[in-house]
Design a protein around this motif. Structure first.
Motif, short mmCIF file in Angstrom:
data_model
loop_
_atom_site.label_atom_id
_atom_site.label_comp_id
_atom_site.label_asym_id
_atom_site.label_seq_id
_atom_site.Cartn_x
_atom_site.Cartn_y
_atom_site.Cartn_z
N UNK A 186 0.80 -1.21 0.00
CA UNK A 186 0.00 0.00 0.00
C UNK A 186 0.84 1.27 0.00
N UNK A 187 2.03 1.20 -0.56
CA UNK A 187 2.89 2.39 -0.65
C UNK A 187 3.13 2.75 -2.11
N UNK A 188 2.94 4.03 -2.44
CA UNK A 188 3.33 4.53 -3.74
C UNK A 188 4.53 5.44 -3.57
N UNK A 189 4.94 6.12 -4.63
CA UNK A 189 6.18 6.89 -4.55
C UNK A 189 6.07 8.06 -3.58
N UNK A 190 4.84 8.54 -3.35
CA UNK A 190 4.67 9.67 -2.44
C UNK A 190 4.91 9.31 -0.99
N UNK A 191 4.82 8.03 -0.65
CA UNK A 191 4.95 7.62 0.75
C UNK A 191 6.34 7.91 1.31
N UNK A 192 7.35 7.90 0.44
CA UNK A 192 8.72 8.11 0.92
C UNK A 192 9.42 9.24 0.19
N UNK A 193 8.62 10.17 -0.30
CA UNK A 193 9.19 11.34 -0.97
C UNK A 193 10.07 12.13 -0.01
N UNK A 194 9.67 12.23 1.25
CA UNK A 194 10.47 13.00 2.21
C UNK A 194 11.83 12.36 2.43
N UNK A 195 11.90 11.03 2.41
CA UNK A 195 13.18 10.35 2.57
C UNK A 195 14.06 10.59 1.34
N UNK A 196 13.46 10.51 0.15
CA UNK A 196 14.20 10.75 -1.08
C UNK A 196 14.74 12.18 -1.11
N UNK A 197 13.91 13.13 -0.70
CA UNK A 197 14.36 14.52 -0.67
C UNK A 197 15.51 14.70 0.31
N UNK A 198 15.41 14.06 1.48
CA UNK A 198 16.47 14.16 2.48
C UNK A 198 17.76 13.53 1.99
#
Length: 268
Positions: A33-45
């Protein structure tokens, strides 16, 4: 926000991803139940720490396509395609998986995907410490799918597999979160396949081929001992792995804690 980019997998499936920063790729593989938006904050960091943080829609989710029949090997191809599209030639690639996404990372490494270092958060392989798995897990998911019952899958997964109280699931109905869960419902069986199907035991032969350095993470906020301790179990079973606990909440670590830990490990 990064512009959505597209990679093409071996079978022609389009895989949508976002990339942040510059440097070696550090890709994030979401779980159920995870799409790319779920971990956008980690990718940005990660992008702010000298890496190219990448988050993507696994097949069947978000803006990515899907091609039948499903196979874990096709998801390995998807990840490989994203790494290739986002990487500069000759640079190493690192991958971090969340929950069942960590099982896909392990499968990809074992299959020879171009990954220099891997990491995962609380991969839920079932060991003797776990409650017994639901009977006929994959067949039950497919029965809901055959009836077109997306809500049934969401309820079954959260109530019977995760152990969430029914009233908590009821509280999601009618919210944007519920709509997002429904849209990804049919992909839950993909996560089950990555973990091995119905039994979801640690795949010893697969683990033996994961010889690169691997960081197995758990969160201090994960109160279920069998899930929290899964990080140590995975690290002990892999040839070249270390387990670490990071401060966080249930089955998650905030980006400002997780990203620096990953960046340090990937560069070490």
């Amino acid at each position: 926000m990064s512009q959505v980019q597209k990679a093409t997998s071996t079978d022609g499936t389009t895989i949508a991803y976002e990339a942040y920063g510059a440097g070696p790729v550090a890709a994030i593989v979401g779980g159920a139940f995870c799409d790319r938006g779920a971990f956008r904050d980690v990718a940005e960091a990660l992008g702010e720490l000298g890496l190219t943080g990448v988050t993507y829609d696994r097949r069947g989710r978000g803006d990515s396509g899907d091609t039948e029949p499903y196979a874990v090997a096709r998801e390995v191809d998807d990840l490989t395609a994203v790494i290739g599209a986002a990487s500069e030639s000759g640079t190493p690639a690192y991958v971090f998986g969340v929950s069942s996404g960590g099982a896909l990372v392990i499968e990809a490494i074992a299959a020879g995907a171009p990954i220099a270092r891997g990491s995962a958060l609380e991969v839920p392989y079932r060991t003797a410490a776990w409650p017994p798995p639901p009977a006929d897990y994959i067949a039950t998911l497919e029965a809901f799918e055959a009836k077109g019952d997306r809500a049934g899958i969401v309820r079954y997964f959260n109530n019977e597999v995760v152990g969430m109280p029914a009233e908590m699931v009821d509280g999601m109905v009618g919210t944007p979160m519920w709509d997002a869960l429904l849209s990804m419902a049919y992909t839950v069986k993909y996560d089950g396949a990555c973990l091995g199907g119905d039994q979801q035991d640690i795949p010893a032969e697969t683990f033996a081929r994961v010889t690169i350095p691997f960081l197995s993470i758990c969160s201090s906020g994960t109160q279920m001992p069998w899930l929290h301790d899964a990080a140590g179990v995975v690290a002990a079973a892999l040839p070249n792995a270390t387990a670490v606990e990071l401060p966080g909440e249930f089955h998650q670590v905030p980006a400002d804690v997780l990203a620096p830990a990953l960046a340090e490990f990937f560069r070490s």
